[in-house]
Design a protein around this motif. Structure first.
Motif, PDB file in Angstrom:
ATOM      1  N   ILE A  72       0.850  -1.201   0.000  1.00  0.00           N
ATOM      2  CA  ILE A  72       0.000   0.000   0.000  1.00  0.00           C
ATOM      3  C   ILE A  72       0.879   1.243   0.000  1.00  0.00           C
ATOM      4  O   ILE A  72       0.637   2.192  -0.750  1.00  0.00           O
ATOM      5  CB  ILE A  72      -0.970   0.004   1.209  1.00  0.00           C
ATOM      6  N   ARG A  73       1.906   1.241   0.830  1.00  0.00           N
ATOM      7  CA  ARG A  73       2.825   2.389   0.907  1.00  0.00           C
ATOM      8  C   ARG A  73       3.512   2.619  -0.440  1.00  0.00           C
ATOM      9  O   ARG A  73       3.617   3.753  -0.913  1.00  0.00           O
ATOM     10  CB  ARG A  73       3.867   2.153   2.010  1.00  0.00           C
ATOM     11  N   LEU A  74       3.974   1.533  -1.051  1.00  0.00           N
ATOM     12  CA  LEU A  74       4.628   1.627  -2.356  1.00  0.00           C
ATOM     13  C   LEU A  74       3.661   2.188  -3.399  1.00  0.00           C
ATOM     14  O   LEU A  74       4.006   3.093  -4.163  1.00  0.00           O
ATOM     15  CB  LEU A  74       5.148   0.255  -2.779  1.00  0.00           C
ATOM     16  N   LYS A  75       2.452   1.663  -3.417  1.00  0.00           N
ATOM     17  CA  LYS A  75       1.451   2.141  -4.383  1.00  0.00           C
ATOM     18  C   LYS A  75       1.127   3.618  -4.152  1.00  0.00           C
ATOM     19  O   LYS A  75       1.026   4.397  -5.106  1.00  0.00           O
ATOM     20  CB  LYS A  75       0.178   1.293  -4.262  1.00  0.00           C
ATOM     21  N   THR A  76       0.988   4.022  -2.901  1.00  0.00           N
ATOM     22  CA  THR A  76       0.685   5.412  -2.571  1.00  0.00           C
ATOM     23  C   THR A  76       1.806   6.340  -3.023  1.00  0.00           C
ATOM     24  O   THR A  76       1.560   7.366  -3.666  1.00  0.00           O
ATOM     25  CB  THR A  76       0.443   5.568  -1.053  1.00  0.00           C
TER      26      THR A  76
END
Length: 170
Positions: free
Chosen positions: A82-86
């Motif tokens: 999620i952090r990477l995608k954000t």
């Protein structure tokens, strides 16, 4: 997406993904001295970009570190995906006009980011698509899919770096 056919590729996938994650994290940390950036809007943009890439690299490294374990922590992978995608969704804003290479700005960003904006946008889009797919595999708890997709994310990183980032100096 599943099946035995891709199982032979998992060790290679893990090795490639881990190497790319480490390279992203280490390369961003030692590529240039950010302490000498001017206190200007462009200097602040370069510093913010550097810090954002460190966060992105750390999230990707955490994912790859887990994937090499016999029993990966799926929740840890999911939160980092999620952090990477954000972060990847924010990536276009990290390159404002005027924050490219110049005598006063110590940056690894090549001028082609701004002179080939369509090519850069395509590279960013590929990273966004691949990161989103990784996040979907992580949300589903599909370890095999995460392994394969980590390789695709690493490939998207490499493709962008090859064209739009100055090679690290040894």
């Amino acid at each position: 997406m599943g099946g035995a056919e891709g199982d032979d590729e998992v060790p290679t996938t893990r090795i490639l993904a881990i190497a790319l994650g480490v390279a992203l994290t280490a390369g961003g940390a030692i590529a240039h001295d950010i302490s000498k950036l001017p206190n200007t809007p462009a200097g602040k943009a370069v510093l913010a970009r550097h810090n954002n890439f460190k966060q992105q690299g750390a999230a990707f490294k955490a994912i790859n570190d887990e994937l090499k374990k016999d029993r990966p922590d799926e929740a840890l992978i999911a939160s980092n995906a999620i952090r990477l995608k954000t972060l990847t969704s924010q990536l276009p804003s990290w390159f404002p006009k005027g924050s490219g290479p110049s005598p006063r700005l110590n940056t690894d960003a090549k001028a082609t980011i701004w002179t080939d904006s369509a090519g850069f946008a395509a590279a960013v889009n590929r990273m966004q698509v691949e990161s989103s797919k990784l996040q979907q595999f992580a949300a589903a708890g599909d370890i095999g899919g995460m392994n394969r997709q980590a390789r695709a994310v690493g490939g998207a990183c490499k493709a962008c770096h090859d064209k739009f980032r100055t090679p690290a100096k040894d």
